[in-house]
Design a protein around this motif. Structure first.
Motif, mmCIF file in Angstrom:
data_model
loop_
_atom_site.group_PDB
_atom_site.id
_atom_site.type_symbol
_atom_site.label_atom_id
_atom_site.label_comp_id
_atom_site.label_asym_id
_atom_site.label_seq_id
_atom_site.Cartn_x
_atom_site.Cartn_y
_atom_site.Cartn_z
ATOM 1 N N VAL A 217 0.838 -1.205 0.000
ATOM 2 C CA VAL A 217 0.000 0.000 0.000
ATOM 3 C C VAL A 217 0.872 1.253 0.000
ATOM 4 O O VAL A 217 0.627 2.207 -0.748
ATOM 5 N N GLN A 218 1.895 1.266 0.836
ATOM 6 C CA GLN A 218 2.759 2.449 0.908
ATOM 7 C C GLN A 218 3.558 2.638 -0.379
ATOM 8 O O GLN A 218 3.747 3.767 -0.848
ATOM 9 N N ALA A 219 4.036 1.534 -0.976
ATOM 10 C CA ALA A 219 4.756 1.647 -2.247
ATOM 11 C C ALA A 219 3.825 2.152 -3.349
ATOM 12 O O ALA A 219 4.228 2.972 -4.197
ATOM 13 N N ALA A 220 2.581 1.670 -3.354
ATOM 14 C CA ALA A 220 1.618 2.130 -4.357
ATOM 15 C C ALA A 220 1.316 3.610 -4.181
ATOM 16 O O ALA A 220 1.223 4.367 -5.149
ATOM 17 N N GLN A 221 1.172 4.033 -2.933
ATOM 18 C CA GLN A 221 0.879 5.449 -2.695
ATOM 19 C C GLN A 221 2.045 6.330 -3.140
ATOM 20 O O GLN A 221 1.834 7.406 -3.720
ATOM 21 N N ASP A 222 3.267 5.894 -2.907
ATOM 22 C CA ASP A 222 4.433 6.666 -3.364
ATOM 23 C C ASP A 222 4.419 6.820 -4.890
ATOM 24 O O ASP A 222 4.666 7.912 -5.420
ATOM 25 N N VAL A 223 4.117 5.726 -5.588
ATOM 26 C CA VAL A 223 4.106 5.772 -7.050
ATOM 27 C C VAL A 223 2.972 6.662 -7.557
ATOM 28 O O VAL A 223 3.159 7.473 -8.474
ATOM 29 N N LEU A 224 1.782 6.531 -6.980
ATOM 30 C CA LEU A 224 0.650 7.344 -7.420
ATOM 31 C C LEU A 224 0.906 8.820 -7.168
ATOM 32 O O LEU A 224 0.521 9.672 -7.978
ATOM 33 N N THR A 225 1.553 9.128 -6.053
ATOM 34 C CA THR A 225 1.870 10.528 -5.770
ATOM 35 C C THR A 225 2.867 11.083 -6.778
ATOM 36 O O THR A 225 2.717 12.206 -7.276
ATOM 37 N N ILE A 283 14.918 8.631 -8.653
ATOM 38 C CA ILE A 283 14.041 8.377 -7.504
ATOM 39 C C ILE A 283 12.755 7.708 -7.957
ATOM 40 O O ILE A 283 12.282 6.730 -7.363
ATOM 41 N N PHE A 284 12.168 8.233 -9.024
ATOM 42 C CA PHE A 284 10.953 7.633 -9.565
ATOM 43 C C PHE A 284 11.220 6.221 -10.060
ATOM 44 O O PHE A 284 10.410 5.312 -9.861
ATOM 45 N N ARG A 285 12.361 6.012 -10.706
ATOM 46 C CA ARG A 285 12.695 4.683 -11.233
ATOM 47 C C ARG A 285 12.816 3.676 -10.100
ATOM 48 O O ARG A 285 12.297 2.551 -10.193
ATOM 49 N N ASP A 286 13.501 4.038 -9.014
ATOM 50 C CA ASP A 286 13.633 3.117 -7.875
ATOM 51 C C ASP A 286 12.279 2.832 -7.241
ATOM 52 O O ASP A 286 11.982 1.684 -6.876
ATOM 53 N N ALA A 287 11.456 3.866 -7.096
ATOM 54 C CA ALA A 287 10.133 3.674 -6.502
ATOM 55 C C ALA A 287 9.270 2.769 -7.376
ATOM 56 O O ALA A 287 8.523 1.921 -6.861
ATOM 57 N N ALA A 288 9.366 2.922 -8.697
ATOM 58 C CA ALA A 288 8.569 2.096 -9.602
ATOM 59 C C ALA A 288 8.992 0.631 -9.529
ATOM 60 O O ALA A 288 8.143 -0.265 -9.444
ATOM 61 N N HIS A 289 10.285 0.361 -9.562
ATOM 62 C CA HIS A 289 10.747 -1.035 -9.483
ATOM 63 C C HIS A 289 10.419 -1.649 -8.126
ATOM 64 O O HIS A 289 10.052 -2.833 -8.051
ATOM 65 N N HIS A 290 10.537 -0.880 -7.055
ATOM 66 C CA HIS A 290 10.173 -1.385 -5.726
ATOM 67 C C HIS A 290 8.690 -1.729 -5.676
ATOM 68 O O HIS A 290 8.291 -2.777 -5.141
ATOM 69 N N PHE A 291 7.869 -0.883 -6.261
ATOM 70 C CA PHE A 291 6.430 -1.143 -6.281
ATOM 71 C C PHE A 291 6.112 -2.394 -7.092
ATOM 72 O O PHE A 291 5.275 -3.227 -6.681
ATOM 73 N N LEU A 292 6.750 -2.551 -8.251
ATOM 74 C CA LEU A 292 6.470 -3.717 -9.087
ATOM 75 C C LEU A 292 6.845 -5.010 -8.383
ATOM 76 O O LEU A 292 6.127 -6.016 -8.474
ATOM 77 N N ARG A 293 7.969 -5.022 -7.658
ATOM 78 C CA ARG A 293 8.360 -6.226 -6.915
ATOM 79 C C ARG A 293 7.342 -6.566 -5.834
ATOM 80 O O ARG A 293 6.946 -7.733 -5.675
ATOM 81 N N LEU A 294 6.903 -5.564 -5.091
ATOM 82 C CA LEU A 294 5.934 -5.816 -4.028
ATOM 83 C C LEU A 294 4.581 -6.227 -4.589
ATOM 84 O O LEU A 294 3.876 -7.045 -3.988
ATOM 85 N N PHE A 295 4.211 -5.656 -5.750
ATOM 86 C CA PHE A 295 2.936 -6.058 -6.351
ATOM 87 C C PHE A 295 2.986 -7.518 -6.790
ATOM 88 O O PHE A 295 2.003 -8.258 -6.624
ATOM 89 N N ASP A 296 4.105 -7.941 -7.372
ATOM 90 C CA ASP A 296 4.244 -9.351 -7.761
ATOM 91 C C ASP A 296 4.029 -10.273 -6.556
ATOM 92 O O ASP A 296 3.255 -11.238 -6.631
ATOM 93 N N LYS A 297 4.698 -9.964 -5.450
ATOM 94 C CA LYS A 297 4.587 -10.820 -4.265
ATOM 95 C C LYS A 297 3.186 -10.742 -3.664
ATOM 96 O O LYS A 297 2.606 -11.763 -3.273
ATOM 97 N N GLY A 298 2.647 -9.519 -3.581
ATOM 98 C CA GLY A 298 1.328 -9.366 -2.983
ATOM 99 C C GLY A 298 0.239 -10.043 -3.792
ATOM 100 O O GLY A 298 -0.665 -10.671 -3.222
ATOM 101 N N PHE A 299 0.309 -9.939 -5.112
ATOM 102 C CA PHE A 299 -0.724 -10.578 -5.919
ATOM 103 C C PHE A 299 -0.596 -12.097 -5.884
ATOM 104 O O PHE A 299 -1.604 -12.810 -5.945
ATOM 105 N N ALA A 300 0.621 -12.599 -5.789
ATOM 106 C CA ALA A 300 0.794 -14.052 -5.685
ATOM 107 C C ALA A 300 0.141 -14.577 -4.411
ATOM 108 O O ALA A 300 -0.495 -15.644 -4.420
#
Length: 334
Positions: A217-225, A283-300
């Motif tokens: 949730v926090q990673a998604a909020q960072d990316v959306l912001t 900064i945006f690139r790191d936040a995006a890759h961090h979010f994608l990794r967490l989304f993969d794990k969370g959706f699994a």
């Protein structure tokens, strides 16, 4: 005395331009007089100066001395005339606007609210409403995690280290909380609609008590912001929805073109802006890759006990749309 319901305001009176706006004004007459005076003085000087041996260069200098000031006088005169005309037109426009506003207020007071408003007014009101909705969504995204964290800390009782119960075999404290329901997980990933969305904030608070969900949730909020800084809002995206079977194949680890339908975002401007931000902003690139990794794990984790309907609902959340957008930009579906 109240006005009748059928009363209508009179015609709007718009002032006409001045009658002499096309004739000569005092500015032009003054410029003409100054020009004539200068020509007489300069011409008399060069005529009676008595100098001899005039050549081409001297002749050109004489012409410049005589006619250049005249040109400057008329440039200033025309500028003053244009300024006067603009002031008069501005006054007329302001008077017309005041008359239209007065007529509109009179029409409303006379009971004319049942009439259809002008299309331009309707369009402007729709633009204002859309802007307000985006502002409320952004405000809710900015305040959601902070408000939920404050509520979690306020609800948690203070305990001394020695008063905490011993958990056998190193059981984490999160195990004491009931598991997060799929409905709350989906609602939290969509974030509250507005600052008054109590149901959305309640689901968000429950999700933040679950550590893996809180990280996503926090990673998604960072990316959306960060995306909102470029004017990219998930509510504006209308992605093509993929079948739940493709989402399940993604949860099992499948990548590439076989699941390309998951990247349903087709908005070219959003894709181009996001791709440019990925290249230029580390900064945006790191936040995006961090979010994608967490989304993969969370959706699994979510897919293992989710129905097809719940997977479709999650695919419609703001977090899932951000995954589709960033997944296409980073080449997840290539």
């Amino acid at each position: 005395m109240a006005q009748s319901k059928d009363a209508r305001p009179g015609p709007v009176s718009i002032p006409s331009p001045p009658a002499n706006s096309g004739g000569l004004s005092g500015i032009e007459l003054t410029a003409a007089a100054l020009s004539l005076l200068w020509l007489v003085i300069s011409g008399a000087f060069f005529l009676f100066s008595g100098t001899e041996g005039a050549d081409g260069i001297r002749f050109l200098l004489i012409l410049m001395v005589i006619f250049f000031p005249v040109g400057m006088i008329w440039v200033a005169a025309l500028g003053a005339r244009a300024s006067r005309i603009m002031r008069e037109e501005s006054t007329r426009l302001q008077t017309a606007i005041d008359a239209i506003r007065h007529a509109y207020i009179t029409q409303n007071q006379a009971g004319g609210r049942d009439q259809a408003p002008h299309p331009s007014i309707v369009k402007k009101l729709e633009e204002i409403a859309d802007a307000q909705k985006k502002a409320e969504t952004t405000l809710a995204m900015f305040t959601s995690t902070r408000a939920a964290q404050i509520a979690v800390h306020a609800a948690a009782p203070d305990a001394e280290p020695g008063d905490q119960p011993a958990l056998a075999l190193g059981t984490p404290a999160e195990a004491l909380h009931p598991p997060l329901s799929n409905a709350d997980f989906i609602r939290a990933l969509h974030f509250p609609e507005t600052a008054d969305d109590q149901e959305g904030f309640a689901a968000l608070r429950r999700a933040l008590k679950d550590r893996p969900s809180a990280q996503l949730v926090q990673a998604a909020q960072d990316v959306l912001t960060l995306l909102s800084q470029d004017g990219i809002y998930m509510d504006d995206l209308r992605p093509d929805m993929a079948r739940p079977e493709l989402w399940r194949r993604f949860a099992k680890g499948e990548r590439g073109r076989t699941i390309a339908a998951l990247g349903g975002v087709r908005d070219r401007s959003s894709l181009a802006l996001t791709a440019g931000r990925m290249k230029q902003d580390p900064i945006f690139r790191d936040a995006a890759h961090h979010f994608l990794r967490l989304f993969d794990k969370g959706f699994a984790r979510f897919e293992s006990n989710a129905t097809d309907t719940e997977i479709s609902e999650l695919a419609g959340t703001r977090t899932a749309r951000a995954f589709m957008l960033l997944g296409r930009v980073t080449g997840t579906f290539d």
